[in-house]
Design a protein around this motif. Structure first.
Motif, PDB file in Angstrom:
ATOM      1  N   ALA A  13      27.481   7.192  38.097  1.00 35.61           N
ATOM      2  CA  ALA A  13      27.151   7.310  36.533  1.00 35.61           C
ATOM      3  C   ALA A  13      26.081   6.420  36.074  1.00 35.61           C
ATOM      4  N   GLY A  14      26.694   4.908  36.084  1.00 32.90           N
ATOM      5  CA  GLY A  14      25.722   3.981  35.757  1.00 32.90           C
ATOM      6  C   GLY A  14      24.480   4.037  36.364  1.00 32.90           C
ATOM      7  N   ARG A  15      24.313   4.150  37.579  1.00 35.60           N
ATOM      8  CA  ARG A  15      22.950   4.132  38.211  1.00 35.60           C
ATOM      9  C   ARG A  15      22.070   5.502  37.926  1.00 35.60           C
ATOM     10  N   PHE A  16      22.865   6.566  37.666  1.00 38.17           N
ATOM     11  CA  PHE A  16      21.871   7.588  37.056  1.00 38.17           C
ATOM     12  C   PHE A  16      21.224   7.410  35.678  1.00 38.17           C
ATOM     13  N   ASP A  17      22.188   6.706  34.665  1.00 34.74           N
ATOM     14  CA  ASP A  17      21.723   6.283  33.480  1.00 34.74           C
ATOM     15  C   ASP A  17      20.525   5.369  33.369  1.00 34.74           C
ATOM     16  N   VAL A  18      20.682   4.322  34.305  1.00 39.72           N
ATOM     17  CA  VAL A  18      19.599   3.272  34.155  1.00 39.72           C
ATOM     18  C   VAL A  18      18.251   3.823  34.678  1.00 39.72           C
ATOM     19  N   TYR A  19      18.180   4.594  35.669  1.00 37.03           N
ATOM     20  CA  TYR A  19      17.106   5.180  36.290  1.00 37.03           C
ATOM     21  C   TYR A  19      16.567   6.154  35.366  1.00 37.03           C
ATOM     22  N   ARG A  20      17.294   6.887  34.868  1.00 33.77           N
ATOM     23  CA  ARG A  20      16.765   7.783  33.573  1.00 33.77           C
ATOM     24  C   ARG A  20      16.308   7.103  32.415  1.00 33.77           C
ATOM     25  N   LYS A  21      16.918   6.008  31.910  1.00 32.43           N
ATOM     26  CA  LYS A  21      16.158   5.269  31.010  1.00 32.43           C
ATOM     27  C   LYS A  21      14.728   4.653  31.334  1.00 32.43           C
ATOM     28  N   GLU A 221      22.463  -3.738  33.502  1.00 38.17           N
ATOM     29  CA  GLU A 221      21.484  -2.777  33.961  1.00 38.17           C
ATOM     30  C   GLU A 221      20.622  -3.555  35.016  1.00 38.17           C
TER      31      GLU A 221
END
Length: 434
Positions: A13-21, A221
């Motif tokens: 989930a963290g990886r998804f959030d950072v790349y979305r950001k 991040e």
């Protein structure tokens, strides 16, 4: 065992959030920069509607002038990308954009074929490195598995340039047709250079070279992104010499495929307004609005083919089918000739297929090259392939003059695209479907 299992979803989930950001932070501005870059590169297609008559240029002269841009592009592209890798994207992309804005505006002073060739050549020199530089820049922020979306997002700038640039260019030609200061096509070059100049200056303030320098990423991040790229780069190719780089057959195969694809891209970009005019539409503003239709439909096509290719992990098949569809559409545009409705439908199919294939292509070389090899490899494929940007408009213009039949040029473009759709099957599936 249980703790590790429970920890994995959180990390994912963290990886998804950072790349979305990252996507929402850097991609809109990058798309804007590419939009104005592409507009300055191909607005000569609209200027042609007036300048051909004013300056007494033939189709062959126009085709050579439009295409000679890519000779300058070819010569300086690899050195430009290596400089970017060394000095950073922010300073180098800003330099590129400001320089090409000035040279694009200078096109308004062209009066002879030689002057046209010279200014187009130096426009290519100025812009060399922008597109491959952005490709390289994205490898600093996204690992290969996350890069497909970013590349698709990036290439939406091409149809957006058509959707926005077509109506604006047509309006400028008509609105300034009675100007006593300059002709409409001269105003076109001047006005459409201004956004590039502004965006180039803005790059210095808005672009961040690498994730570790981004103030809007937290320390965790930054560490996550940097480590992901480092782990991926460890398994990629880094050539130790120019000899080993030249001997890499994968790069030459990819360059050949890209060459055939770019034949199609610039067959559309430089001749679309003329094809619509040849179908019986004489009003420049109407030509501008009609030219936006193929690009408008290309936007969802790019997105859907990218999603499908990522989902089924069959990039090669999707690329091949999209390029073949593009070829069929362009051939049909030539065949239907004077019927404006059928011509627009065929051009829409051709544009959607061609641009969908383009957005799929660049996920391949960046999946197996790293570091300096990525900088040189992406630039080499791009500059060799972009020689087609010289061949395509000159070939079409020459065929139009020699045969007196505008269909023949489109058929030739479609034949190259079908060849590219076949050549991509020669690239190993493991690489092509990354």
């Amino acid at each position: 065992m249980t703790q590790n299992t429970l920890a994995q979803p959180a990390a994912h989930a963290g990886r998804f959030d950072v790349y979305r950001k990252i996507s929402w932070r850097i991609m809109p501005f990058i798309v804007l920069c590419y939009l104005v870059a592409y507009l300055d590169r191909v607005n000569v297609g609209f200027a042609k509607l007036q300048m051909m008559t004013d300056l007494h240029f033939s189709d062959a002269v126009y085709g050579l002038g439009a295409g000679i841009f890519f000779i300058g592009y070819f010569i300086f592209e690899v050195p430009s990308n290596l400089i970017l890798h060394k000095v950073g994207a922010r300073r180098w992309i800003a330099r590129i954009m400001v320089t090409w804005a000035i040279i694009s505006a200078l096109t308004l002073f062209v009066q002879t074929p030689t002057q046209f060739y010279v200014v187009r050549f130096f426009l290519g020199v100025a812009e060399a490195g922008f597109s491959p530089g952005i490709m390289l820049y994205l490898t600093y922020w996204f690992p290969a598995k996350k890069r497909g979306f970013a590349l698709g997002f990036y290439y939406i700038a091409i149809p957006l340039a058509g959707v926005i640039g077509g109506p604006v260019s047509g309006w400028i030609l008509d609105a300034f047709a009675q100007s006593t200061v300059m002709r409409g096509w001269q105003w076109l070059f001047l006005i459409e250079a201004i956004p590039s100049l502004i965006a180039g200056i803005a790059v210095l303030f808005l672009m961040v070279d690498k994730p570790e320098q981004a103030p809007w990423l937290s320390p965790d991040e930054k560490r996550e992104v940097v480590e992901a790229i480092r782990r991926e780069d460890a398994g990629k190719t880094t050539h130790d010499s120019s000899g080993s780089f030249i001997k890499d057959a994968r790069l030459w195969k990819l360059a050949a495929v890209y060459f055939c694809q770019i034949i199609g891209l610039y067959g559309i970009s430089f001749w679309l307004p003329s094809i619509i005019k040849g179908a019986g539409i004489s009003d420049n503003t109407m030509i501008g609005w009609l030219s936006a239709i193929p690009y408008l439909f290309a936007i969802p096509a790019i997105i859907l083919t990218g999603i499908s290719a990522d989902r089924f992990r069959s990039r090669r098949m999707h690329f091949s089918l999209a390029l073949a569809v593009g070829a069929i559409g362009l051939a049909m545009a030539g065949y239907v000739g004077k019927d404006p409705t059928l011509a627009i439908i065929a051009l829409t199919v051709g544009t959607a297929g061609t641009l969908s294939a383009l957005s799929l292509f660049w996920g391949i070389p960046s999946a197996f090259l790293a570091g300096t090899s990525a900088a040189a490899g992406i630039a080499a494929i791009n500059c060799i392939g972009n020689l087609a940007g010289f061949v395509s408009p000159y070939m079409v213009g020459w065929l139009n003059d020699v045969t007196g039949n505008a269909r023949i040029g489109l058929y030739a473009v479609a034949a190259f695209m079908l060849l590219g759709a076949l050549l991509v099957r020669m690239i190993s599936g493991r690489i092509a479907d990354q």
